[in-house]
Each structure stands twice: as structure tokens, then as C-alpha cells.
Scaffold this active site. Sequence first.
Site, PDB file in Angstrom:
ATOM      1  N   LEU A   1       0.833  -1.206   0.000  1.00  0.00           N
ATOM      2  CA  LEU A   1       0.000   0.000   0.000  1.00  0.00           C
ATOM      3  C   LEU A   1       0.865   1.253   0.000  1.00  0.00           C
ATOM      4  CD1 LEU A   1      -2.580  -1.410   2.557  1.00  0.00           C
ATOM      5  CD2 LEU A   1      -3.027  -0.888   0.138  1.00  0.00           C
ATOM      6  N   PRO A   2       0.300   2.383  -0.491  1.00  0.00           N
ATOM      7  CA  PRO A   2       1.133   3.574  -0.692  1.00  0.00           C
ATOM      8  C   PRO A   2       1.745   4.177   0.565  1.00  0.00           C
ATOM      9  CG  PRO A   2      -0.927   3.735  -1.941  1.00  0.00           C
ATOM     10  CD  PRO A   2      -1.038   2.534  -1.066  1.00  0.00           C
TER      11      PRO A   2
ATOM     12  N   THR B   1       6.418   0.628   2.107  1.00  0.00           N
ATOM     13  CA  THR B   1       7.406   1.438   2.832  1.00  0.00           C
ATOM     14  C   THR B   1       6.611   2.306   3.796  1.00  0.00           C
ATOM     15  OG1 THR B   1       8.832   1.433   0.897  1.00  0.00           O
ATOM     16  CG2 THR B   1       9.314   3.063   2.604  1.00  0.00           C
TER      17      THR B   1
ATOM     18  N   LYS C   1      14.604   0.270   5.517  1.00  0.00           N
ATOM     19  CA  LYS C   1      14.131   0.683   4.183  1.00  0.00           C
ATOM     20  C   LYS C   1      14.177   2.206   4.038  1.00  0.00           C
ATOM     21  CE  LYS C   1      12.087   0.621   0.168  1.00  0.00           C
ATOM     22  NZ  LYS C   1      12.921   0.365  -1.022  1.00  0.00           N
TER      23      LYS C   1
ATOM     24  N   LYS D   1       7.416  10.735  -0.542  1.00  0.00           N
ATOM     25  CA  LYS D   1       6.868  10.207   0.712  1.00  0.00           C
ATOM     26  C   LYS D   1       7.969   9.551   1.544  1.00  0.00           C
ATOM     27  CE  LYS D   1       5.670   6.114   0.622  1.00  0.00           C
ATOM     28  NZ  LYS D   1       5.679   4.692   0.853  1.00  0.00           N
TER      29      LYS D   1
HETATM   30  P1  NAD Z   1       1.105   1.936  -6.440  1.00  0.00           P
HETATM   31  O1  NAD Z   1       0.551   3.280  -6.202  1.00  0.00           O
HETATM   32  O2  NAD Z   1       1.434   1.505  -7.836  1.00  0.00           O
HETATM   33  O3  NAD Z   1       0.121   0.819  -5.823  1.00  0.00           O
HETATM   34  C1  NAD Z   1      -0.566   0.957  -4.617  1.00  0.00           C
HETATM   35  C2  NAD Z   1      -1.944   0.327  -4.810  1.00  0.00           C
HETATM   36  O4  NAD Z   1      -2.645   0.356  -3.574  1.00  0.00           O
HETATM   37  C3  NAD Z   1      -2.801   1.096  -5.827  1.00  0.00           C
HETATM   38  O5  NAD Z   1      -3.180   0.218  -6.873  1.00  0.00           O
HETATM   39  C4  NAD Z   1      -3.999   1.581  -5.005  1.00  0.00           C
HETATM   40  O6  NAD Z   1      -5.214   1.587  -5.719  1.00  0.00           O
HETATM   41  C5  NAD Z   1      -4.021   0.556  -3.883  1.00  0.00           C
HETATM   42  N1  NAD Z   1      -4.718   1.015  -2.687  1.00  0.00           N
HETATM   43  C6  NAD Z   1      -4.658   2.236  -2.083  1.00  0.00           C
HETATM   44  N2  NAD Z   1      -5.434   2.247  -0.981  1.00  0.00           N
HETATM   45  C7  NAD Z   1      -5.984   1.008  -0.890  1.00  0.00           C
HETATM   46  C8  NAD Z   1      -6.871   0.391   0.036  1.00  0.00           C
HETATM   47  N3  NAD Z   1      -7.348   1.058   1.091  1.00  0.00           N
HETATM   48  N4  NAD Z   1      -7.242  -0.899  -0.175  1.00  0.00           N
HETATM   49  C9  NAD Z   1      -6.762  -1.587  -1.243  1.00  0.00           C
HETATM   50  N5  NAD Z   1      -5.927  -1.056  -2.162  1.00  0.00           N
HETATM   51  C10 NAD Z   1      -5.542   0.219  -1.976  1.00  0.00           C
HETATM   52  O7  NAD Z   1       2.384   1.812  -5.516  1.00  0.00           O
HETATM   53  P2  NAD Z   1       3.588   0.785  -5.669  1.00  0.00           P
HETATM   54  O8  NAD Z   1       4.633   1.396  -6.527  1.00  0.00           O
HETATM   55  O9  NAD Z   1       3.043  -0.570  -5.976  1.00  0.00           O
HETATM   56  O10 NAD Z   1       4.159   0.813  -4.170  1.00  0.00           O
HETATM   57  C11 NAD Z   1       3.506   0.127  -3.099  1.00  0.00           C
HETATM   58  C12 NAD Z   1       4.379   0.259  -1.855  1.00  0.00           C
HETATM   59  O11 NAD Z   1       5.668  -0.316  -2.117  1.00  0.00           O
HETATM   60  C13 NAD Z   1       4.656   1.725  -1.460  1.00  0.00           C
HETATM   61  O12 NAD Z   1       4.680   1.817  -0.063  1.00  0.00           O
HETATM   62  C14 NAD Z   1       6.025   2.016  -2.061  1.00  0.00           C
HETATM   63  O13 NAD Z   1       6.700   3.044  -1.368  1.00  0.00           O
HETATM   64  C15 NAD Z   1       6.695   0.660  -1.934  1.00  0.00           C
HETATM   65  N6  NAD Z   1       7.757   0.391  -2.931  1.00  0.00           N
HETATM   66  C16 NAD Z   1       7.564   0.642  -4.262  1.00  0.00           C
HETATM   67  C17 NAD Z   1       8.593   0.346  -5.170  1.00  0.00           C
HETATM   68  C18 NAD Z   1       8.453   0.612  -6.672  1.00  0.00           C
HETATM   69  O14 NAD Z   1       9.475   0.492  -7.375  1.00  0.00           O
HETATM   70  N7  NAD Z   1       7.273   0.942  -7.187  1.00  0.00           N
HETATM   71  C19 NAD Z   1       9.776  -0.221  -4.727  1.00  0.00           C
HETATM   72  C20 NAD Z   1       9.922  -0.492  -3.369  1.00  0.00           C
HETATM   73  C21 NAD Z   1       8.908  -0.195  -2.479  1.00  0.00           C
END
Ligand code: NAD
Length: 298
Positions: A73-74, A102, A177, A246
Site C-alpha cells: 500500500l502507498p 514502505t 528501508k 513520501k
Molecule cells: P502503487 O501506487 O502503484 O500501488 C498501490 C496500490 O494500492 C494502488 O493500486 C492503489 O489503488 C491501492 N490502494 C490504495 N489504498 C488502498 C486500500 N485502502 N485498499 C486496497 N488497495 C488500496 O504503488 P507501488 O509502486 O506498488 O508501491 C507500493 C508500496 O511499495 C509503497 O509503499 C512504495 O513506497 C513501496 N515500494 C515501491 C517500489 C516501486 O518500485 N514501485 C519499490 C519499493 C517499495
Amino acid sequence: MTLSSSSDRLHIGVIGLGNMGGPMALTLLSKGMQVSGFDLSSGRCSELASQGLAIADDLTSLCQQADILLLSLPTAQIVEAVVINHILPQARSGSLVIDTSTSHPDTSRALAKALAERQIGFVDAPVSGGPKGAASGTLSMVLGGSDADIERAQPVLEAVSAKRTCIGPVGAGHITKIANNLLCAAHLLTNAEIVRLAQQAGVDPVRVLEGVSAGSGRSGISEVNFPLWVFSGQFDSGFTMQLMRKDVRLGKQLADELGLDLALLNQVAATWAASADTLADGEDFNAIVKPIIAPEHA
Ligand code: NAD
């Protein structure tokens, strides 16, 4: 859809099917696990369903049926809302939450404490490696949790990651992280300045960073980000400005809460915060280098 639960296979529920959660769910599925997912975005749900993932009707049914809930989740605030409003009241006693988001270590500690009162385990398992690592099951994970919970999480952790480092109790994974991403945020700025310096000195910046990457100044940024996403002009890593801003805010918040006044961290945090004026949330996080390496276009 009604989610069936077979007795001999763990049922994994993935909450958040974005850039990371979507490919992680598909990786678990490809390794023979029973996986269902849920996302607030119906578009993401349809996309993943078309690739064979079972989509839960709602969070209640997913929480009630899963043995292990994997969160992607974000923000910490959203993780907290999902755990307090859905997992805590609905998940089975004896189940386990793996948070790959994260997030803030205090959030993880508070949630783990509340979940433990219902005999639900918690592991913070934030990831590195981006959407490609999630799709190939080769993420790096830094883990916070009890030995018993980490042991129970192993089948899922091993399926999505190639490297796992146990750091300490709950929250330790998220502290690590945040530290990693602060370094990544700083290295983007320092490497961009080196590229600018090379340009001005009349040498090829690509060759300069190749040289740096063979030396003691190397980092993931010089070895991977610049060749793959900056010099190529692709800027398509799958990690957004919004999420990196963030993470940098989380780092600054953690330092402030700990009473630390760290000069370089403050400067890095200020630069990333100011980038919101010129770089949109949806842009690739590597775009932070653009005003430094090509100020004439900024
Ligand atoms: P993203 O925005 O692509 O995906 C997050 C998903 O969560 C979205 O599809 C959104 O609709 C969903 N969401 C939001 N609120 C929700 C809820 N209440 N119930 C169900 N679904 C919900 O983000 P991401 O890039 O997949 O990143 C996810 C996490 O991983 C973040 O915390 C980010 O910091 C971390 N992260 C991302 C990366 C990367 O390269 N993208 C790498 C390492 C860590």
C-alpha cells in the site's frame, strides 16, 4: 467471487495490486500458491484478473479467508486504516500480516501490538528491486519481526525475494528501508552533480559513471539508475516521484522524532520537497536529476 480455501495450501491475500503488489501476487500464483487479491482500483483488479488472479469481492471476505495477508500500500496512513478497519476485526486468529509497503516503524509497532492481542502475527518486510524484481521473484527484503513470525512468513518471502536480511524486531525493517531510500535519494543528487561536472569538464558522463561504478564511489544509482533510466532517457523505473517524496518525508520525520539535526539529510529532504513545484507526482523518481544535468531545460 467466492474465495475457496483448500486445506493443504496456504491462502495468501494480497491487498494493494499496484506496480509492486500486482506482480508480487502473480509471482506467488506462478509458484503454485493459492492467491487472491484486492485493490480499490477496479481497473487494477480487472487487469490482474485477466492475468489469472482471483479477485476478492471486498476486504472483509479476503481478510476472513486468508492465512497470510500481504500488504503493498502507498502510505503508513493507508496501511493503518486497512489494518484497523478490516484486518483487526475480520482476520482469523492465527493468521499473519506481511507489510511490504514502505511505512513508518511506529505504525508497524502499534499495529503489531494490536494484532498480537488477537493472535495475529506481523512482519514488516519492505522491498527493493522495483516492479521487475516483484515480477521475477528477485526482490530484496529487510525484515522486522519475531523469529516465529518470520519463520511462518518464509514460504511467501522466499517466493517473492532473492535476498532477505533479518534486521531486528518489528519496525526494524522499515527503519532500514527508510535508510536505504534516503541514501538512494541523496545518491541521485550527488551522481547528477558528478554528471554535470563531467559535462562541464568535457568528458563523457556515461564513461565517468562507468569509471565511478568500478571504484569506491559506486552505488546502485551509478550502476543501475543512470544507465538504465537516465542516460537511456527512458525514466520508466515504475517508482514514482510521489512515493519517493513520501519516503524522504518519512526519513526526515524519523530524524526529527529522534531529535537529530543531520545537515545532509536536511538538504536532501528540502530538495526533494521543493521538487513538487516542478515534477508531477506521477513522474518517474529518477527525474529529480533533470534540473541538475540539464538546467537549460528546467
Ligand atoms: P502503487 O501506487 O502503484 O500501488 C498501490 C496500490 O494500492 C494502488 O493500486 C492503489 O489503488 C491501492 N490502494 C490504495 N489504498 C488502498 C486500500 N485502502 N485498499 C486496497 N488497495 C488500496 O504503488 P507501488 O509502486 O506498488 O508501491 C507500493 C508500496 O511499495 C509503497 O509503499 C512504495 O513506497 C513501496 N515500494 C515501491 C517500489 C516501486 O518500485 N514501485 C519499490 C519499493 C517499495
